[in-house]
Design a protein around this motif. Structure first.
Motif, PDB file in Angstrom:
ATOM      1  N   ARG A  33     -20.242   5.208 -28.676  1.00 25.37           N
ATOM      2  CA  ARG A  33     -19.563   4.536 -29.793  1.00 25.37           C
ATOM      3  C   ARG A  33     -19.370   3.043 -29.604  1.00 25.37           C
ATOM      4  NH1 ARG A  33     -14.271   7.103 -32.211  1.00 25.37           N
ATOM      5  NH2 ARG A  33     -14.773   5.418 -33.667  1.00 25.37           N
ATOM      6  N   HIS A  35     -19.644  -0.969 -28.537  1.00 28.97           N
ATOM      7  CA  HIS A  35     -20.601  -2.075 -28.550  1.00 28.97           C
ATOM      8  C   HIS A  35     -21.187  -2.266 -27.155  1.00 28.97           C
ATOM      9  CE1 HIS A  35     -22.123  -6.171 -28.964  1.00 28.97           C
ATOM     10  NE2 HIS A  35     -21.952  -6.079 -30.280  1.00 28.97           N
ATOM     11  N   ALA A 208     -13.602   0.258 -30.699  1.00 24.66           N
ATOM     12  CA  ALA A 208     -14.790   0.286 -31.555  1.00 24.66           C
ATOM     13  C   ALA A 208     -14.514  -0.372 -32.900  1.00 24.66           C
ATOM     14  CB  ALA A 208     -15.255   1.726 -31.741  1.00 24.66           C
ATOM     15  N   ALA A 209     -13.400  -0.034 -33.532  1.00 29.59           N
ATOM     16  CA  ALA A 209     -13.075  -0.607 -34.836  1.00 29.59           C
ATOM     17  C   ALA A 209     -12.799  -2.109 -34.731  1.00 29.59           C
ATOM     18  CB  ALA A 209     -11.866   0.122 -35.429  1.00 29.59           C
ATOM     19  N   SER A 211     -13.906  -4.291 -32.421  1.00 30.06           N
ATOM     20  CA  SER A 211     -15.084  -5.087 -32.077  1.00 30.06           C
ATOM     21  C   SER A 211     -16.035  -5.244 -33.254  1.00 30.06           C
ATOM     22  CB  SER A 211     -15.819  -4.474 -30.882  1.00 30.06           C
ATOM     23  OG  SER A 211     -16.298  -3.179 -31.178  1.00 30.06           O
ATOM     24  N   ALA A 212     -16.034  -4.277 -34.192  1.00 31.60           N
ATOM     25  CA  ALA A 212     -16.947  -4.343 -35.333  1.00 31.60           C
ATOM     26  C   ALA A 212     -16.675  -5.552 -36.213  1.00 31.60           C
ATOM     27  CB  ALA A 212     -16.848  -3.056 -36.153  1.00 31.60           C
ATOM     28  N   GLY A 213     -15.437  -6.030 -36.258  1.00 31.48           N
ATOM     29  CA  GLY A 213     -15.108  -7.179 -37.104  1.00 31.48           C
ATOM     30  C   GLY A 213     -14.870  -8.461 -36.348  1.00 31.48           C
TER      31      GLY A 213
END
Length: 234
Positions: A33, A35, A208-209, A211-213
């Protein structure tokens, strides 16, 4: 490791996730999951680390060997295992144990002075022991991370001390709040390094959430080798 543009002048945020290998399913899910710029610290007590290491390398993740250094509370509430580096052992035996831990994570870029939530406070409080450990790593071309926030940056090795522990407690909302604090430190100082002790689902989901933004917020997620410092003593 995956490529990283070292000319990128955006603030850099690095995250080390430890406890990899102790619980296979959780470790596999974290590798799947997260990065590829997240750095993983692999427990020397992992039963079969090779498949996990192969998957992490395929994602371009940098790896660290987790060092079971004697923690605060040793002998009462904290057990760093039968290969721990201890203040009461001769240095040659501690170095043998260090080499054993390093051999358990082939291809690691360095080591972190922690085994999960045990951050080696009692061992690291001995300046001679800590200096010898760092010098030994430097001779092998390896970096050293001190997992104690507020500790001095390594004097004898390339590396740094972590800025924040992210998962105390490991509830997702608390981890998200600490990640926000880590961002603020990166904006203020140019870089920041966070440490999480265990790949439990709440921690992995939060990282995970977040790092996505991160890039949309003007920062870049960096491997640990992109935020280290030079030693001050040689």
């Amino acid at each position: 490791a995956r490529p990283f543009d070292r000319e990128d002048r955006r603030p850099r945020v690095a995250v080390v996730l430890a406890g990899i290998g102790l619980h296979g399913a959780q470790s596999e899910e974290a590798i799947r999951r997260l990065h590829g710029a997240i750095t993983l610290a692999v427990s020397p007590y992992a039963a079969r680390p090779e498949p996990l290491l192969d998957r992490a390398r395929a994602r371009g993740m940098e790896l660290l060997a987790a060092l079971p250094l004697e923690p605060a509370g040793f002998g009462t509430r904290a057990d760093p295992g039968d290969r721990a580096l201890l203040t009461g052992l001769p240095m040659h035996e501690n170095l043998d144990r260090l080499d054993w831990s390093l051999a358990r994570t082939p291809g690691a870029v360095g080591a972190v002075g922690a085994e999960g939530a045990m951050r080696g406070e009692r061992f690291a409080a001995n300046p001679e022991l800590l200096a010898t450990l760092q010098s030994h790593l430097t001779e092998r071309g390896l970096l050293y991370l001190d997992a104690r926030p507020g500790a001095p940056h390594p004097a004898r090795a390339f590396g740094r001390a972590v800025d924040l522990v992210l998962d105390e407690p490991p509830a997702r909302e608390a981890v998200e709040r600490r990640l926000g604090e880590l961002e603020a430190l990166a904006r203020a100082n140019g870089s920041a390094l966070g440490y999480a002790a265990d790949p439990v689902p709440s921690v992995v989901a939060a990282i995970a959430a977040w790092s996505a933004g991160l890039e949309a917020r003007g920062l870049t997620l960096a491997p640990v080798t992109a935020v280290i410092r030079r030693p001050t003593e040689r």
